[in-house]
Design a protein around this motif. Structure first.
Motif, PDB file in Angstrom:
ATOM      1  N   ARG A  17     -39.313  -8.641 -70.895  1.00 36.36           N
ATOM      2  CA  ARG A  17     -39.334  -8.604 -72.357  1.00 36.36           C
ATOM      3  C   ARG A  17     -38.649  -7.354 -72.915  1.00 36.36           C
ATOM      4  O   ARG A  17     -38.297  -7.314 -74.086  1.00 36.36           O
ATOM      5  CB  ARG A  17     -40.763  -8.720 -72.868  1.00 36.36           C
ATOM      6  N   LEU A  18     -38.430  -6.344 -72.090  1.00 32.71           N
ATOM      7  CA  LEU A  18     -37.736  -5.134 -72.546  1.00 32.71           C
ATOM      8  C   LEU A  18     -36.221  -5.320 -72.639  1.00 32.71           C
ATOM      9  O   LEU A  18     -35.534  -4.529 -73.260  1.00 32.71           O
ATOM     10  CB  LEU A  18     -38.029  -3.964 -71.595  1.00 32.71           C
ATOM     11  N   LEU A  19     -35.701  -6.366 -72.003  1.00 30.75           N
ATOM     12  CA  LEU A  19     -34.254  -6.571 -71.958  1.00 30.75           C
ATOM     13  C   LEU A  19     -33.710  -7.054 -73.295  1.00 30.75           C
ATOM     14  O   LEU A  19     -34.272  -7.937 -73.927  1.00 30.75           O
ATOM     15  CB  LEU A  19     -33.897  -7.588 -70.881  1.00 30.75           C
ATOM     16  N   GLY A  20     -32.577  -6.475 -73.690  1.00 33.49           N
ATOM     17  CA  GLY A  20     -31.865  -6.939 -74.866  1.00 33.49           C
ATOM     18  C   GLY A  20     -31.010  -8.141 -74.515  1.00 33.49           C
ATOM     19  O   GLY A  20     -31.015  -8.614 -73.373  1.00 33.49           O
ATOM     20  N   PRO A  21     -30.254  -8.654 -75.484  1.00 30.47           N
ATOM     21  CA  PRO A  21     -29.366  -9.784 -75.214  1.00 30.47           C
ATOM     22  C   PRO A  21     -28.402  -9.459 -74.070  1.00 30.47           C
ATOM     23  O   PRO A  21     -27.796  -8.385 -74.048  1.00 30.47           O
ATOM     24  CB  PRO A  21     -28.611  -9.963 -76.532  1.00 30.47           C
ATOM     25  N   TYR A  22     -28.303 -10.370 -73.129  1.00 32.57           N
ATOM     26  CA  TYR A  22     -27.444 -10.232 -71.947  1.00 32.57           C
ATOM     27  C   TYR A  22     -27.853  -9.061 -71.050  1.00 32.57           C
ATOM     28  O   TYR A  22     -27.070  -8.600 -70.226  1.00 32.57           O
ATOM     29  CB  TYR A  22     -25.967 -10.136 -72.333  1.00 32.57           C
ATOM     30  N   GLY A  23     -29.090  -8.586 -71.219  1.00 32.13           N
ATOM     31  CA  GLY A  23     -29.607  -7.528 -70.358  1.00 32.13           C
ATOM     32  C   GLY A  23     -29.749  -8.023 -68.927  1.00 32.13           C
ATOM     33  O   GLY A  23     -29.814  -9.217 -68.664  1.00 32.13           O
ATOM     34  N   ARG A  24     -29.820  -7.082 -68.017  1.00 27.15           N
ATOM     35  CA  ARG A  24     -29.914  -7.428 -66.592  1.00 27.15           C
ATOM     36  C   ARG A  24     -31.180  -6.840 -65.987  1.00 27.15           C
ATOM     37  O   ARG A  24     -31.575  -5.732 -66.312  1.00 27.15           O
ATOM     38  CB  ARG A  24     -28.712  -6.887 -65.854  1.00 27.15           C
TER      39      ARG A  24
END
Length: 85
Positions: free
Chosen positions: A49-56
């Motif tokens: 849930r901490l990942l932004g858009p297109y996060g890995r």
């Protein structure tokens, strides 16, 4: 996000543009480009849930086990969707 100043310095040396000490700051959900998880386990959903858009998300250890909750699976799908258009 890391647990110590020495680890933060090492990450910056390796090319990170910003490092957050987990005891010094609050990270907003959907804000990070990369999460490197060396433990795994019950925090998987929270990390995704901490990942932004297109996060890995990189899991490189599983000392905490690996049992993704249903919410983790939903989050995982949303971060791996192809770009629109």
């Amino acid at each position: 996000m890391t647990s110590s100043t020495s680890r933060a310095q090492r990450l910056l040396t390796l090319g990170a543009t910003e490092v957050v000490r987990r005891d010094e700051a609050t990270v907003r959900p959907a804000d990070l480009d990369l999460v490197v998880d060396t433990v795994g386990g019950p925090d998987l959903g929270a990390h995704l849930r901490l990942l932004g858009p297109y996060g890995r998300y990189l899991l490189c250890g599983a000392a905490g086990g690996f049992r993704p909750a249903p919410t983790s699976r939903r989050s995982w799908r949303s971060t791996t969707a192809p770009p629109p258009g």
